[in-house]
Design a protein around this motif. Structure first.
Motif, short mmCIF file in Angstrom:
data_model
loop_
_atom_site.label_atom_id
_atom_site.label_comp_id
_atom_site.label_asym_id
_atom_site.label_seq_id
_atom_site.Cartn_x
_atom_site.Cartn_y
_atom_site.Cartn_z
N GLY A 99 0.78 -1.22 0.00
CA GLY A 99 0.00 0.00 0.00
C GLY A 99 0.81 1.27 0.00
O GLY A 99 0.25 2.35 -0.13
N MET A 101 3.04 4.28 -1.29
CA MET A 101 3.06 4.94 -2.57
C MET A 101 4.46 4.95 -3.16
O MET A 101 5.45 5.03 -2.44
N LEU A 102 4.52 4.92 -4.47
CA LEU A 102 5.78 5.02 -5.18
C LEU A 102 6.13 6.47 -5.44
O LEU A 102 5.27 7.27 -5.82
N TYR B 31 -5.28 -2.46 -3.18
CA TYR B 31 -4.82 -1.09 -3.38
C TYR B 31 -4.91 -0.68 -4.84
O TYR B 31 -4.54 -1.45 -5.73
N TYR B 33 -4.31 2.97 -7.47
CA TYR B 33 -3.64 4.26 -7.51
C TYR B 33 -3.91 4.95 -8.85
O TYR B 33 -4.05 4.29 -9.87
N TYR B 35 -1.95 7.89 -11.17
CA TYR B 35 -0.77 8.72 -11.39
C TYR B 35 -0.98 9.53 -12.68
O TYR B 35 -1.71 9.14 -13.57
N LEU B 45 1.81 10.78 -8.01
CA LEU B 45 0.60 10.20 -7.46
C LEU B 45 -0.48 11.26 -7.29
O LEU B 45 -0.24 12.32 -6.69
N TYR B 48 -5.05 7.66 -4.15
CA TYR B 48 -4.97 6.22 -4.05
C TYR B 48 -6.11 5.70 -3.18
O TYR B 48 -6.78 6.48 -2.48
N PHE B 90 -2.15 7.12 -15.55
CA PHE B 90 -1.97 5.69 -15.35
C PHE B 90 -2.63 5.25 -14.05
O PHE B 90 -2.51 5.92 -13.02
#
Lengths: 114, 112
Positions: A99, A101-102, B31, B33, B35, B45, B48, B90
């Motif tokens: 979970g 974030m990148l 999860y 997300y 982006y 980001l 999320y 994305f």
């Protein structure tokens, strides 16, 4: 807070030559590290990752990377590139655990010339 | 490839109009997300989700909202699109078993 710096925005190289794409990160906690590749007009594909264990990580297409904690680096290498390796490469870092974030670097465009 | 689709894949719209992008997964991952990708910035980001109806802001959330009413769908809405939101968007998914994010094919959005 985390940050990632990819030191070269473009790397031109001749076919069959070795290549190294550089990535440095900063983080106050332990990290997971990733390299993704993006071919033209496509999404991101996971190349390799470091979560724990051996600091030398092997990925797909003959790429490998070494996690260096003291230098906060995770450079990507390939001993002999092909024309088909032409793409954009992204280094990314996350905190440990699911979970998280990148945080991405700005990307390095690898251009392999015949 | 992870089962992630995004729709539409391309969209051109005008400033001030609402836009909704959809991300659909077949992996049952917890999860999800969103982006955006812009030259020189890598991916950043936006928002999320860590479960149905559980969402949070990312680095560049201003001007965007999200919703997740079921596990497989994560919607990104631009309430009133601006030219600065022209980008490639994305979607990504991850699960505790992999600690790795997998990305969809992207949506190219142009706001005129």
């Amino acid at each position: 807070a985390q940050s990632v710096t990819q030191l070269d925005s473009q790397v031109p190289v001749f076919e069959e030559a070795p290549v190294e794409l550089r990535c440095n990160y900063s983080s106050s906690v332990s990290v997971y590290l990733f390299w993704y590749v993006q071919y033209p007009n496509q999404g991101l594909q996971l190349l390799l990752k470091y979560l724990s264990g051996s600091t030398l990580v092997k990925g797909i297409n003959g790429f490998e990377a070494e996690f260096n904690k003291s230098q906060t680096s995770f450079h990507l290498r390939k001993p002999s590139v092909h024309i088909s390796d032409t793409a954009e490469y992204f280094c990314a870092v996350s905190g440990p655990g699911a979970g998280n974030m990148l945080t991405f670097g700005g990307g390095t465009r690898l251009m392999v010339k015949p | 490839d992870a089962g992630i689709t995004q729709s539409p894949r391309h969209k051109v719209t005008e400033t001030g109009t609402p836009v909704t992008l959809r991300c659909h997964q077949t992996e049952n991952h917890r999860y999800m997300y969103w982006y955006r990708q812009d030259p020189g910035h890598g991916l950043r980001l936006i928002h999320y989700s860590y479960g149905v109806k559980d969402t949070d802001k990312g680095e560049v959330s201003d001007g965007y909202s999200v919703s997740r009413s079921k596990t497989e769908d994560f919607l990104l809405t631009l309430e009133s699109a601006t030219s600065s939101q022209t980008s490639v968007y994305f979607c990504a998914i991850s699960s505790p078993s992999t600690d790795t994010q997998y990305f969809g094919p992207g949506t190219r959005l142009t706001v005129l």
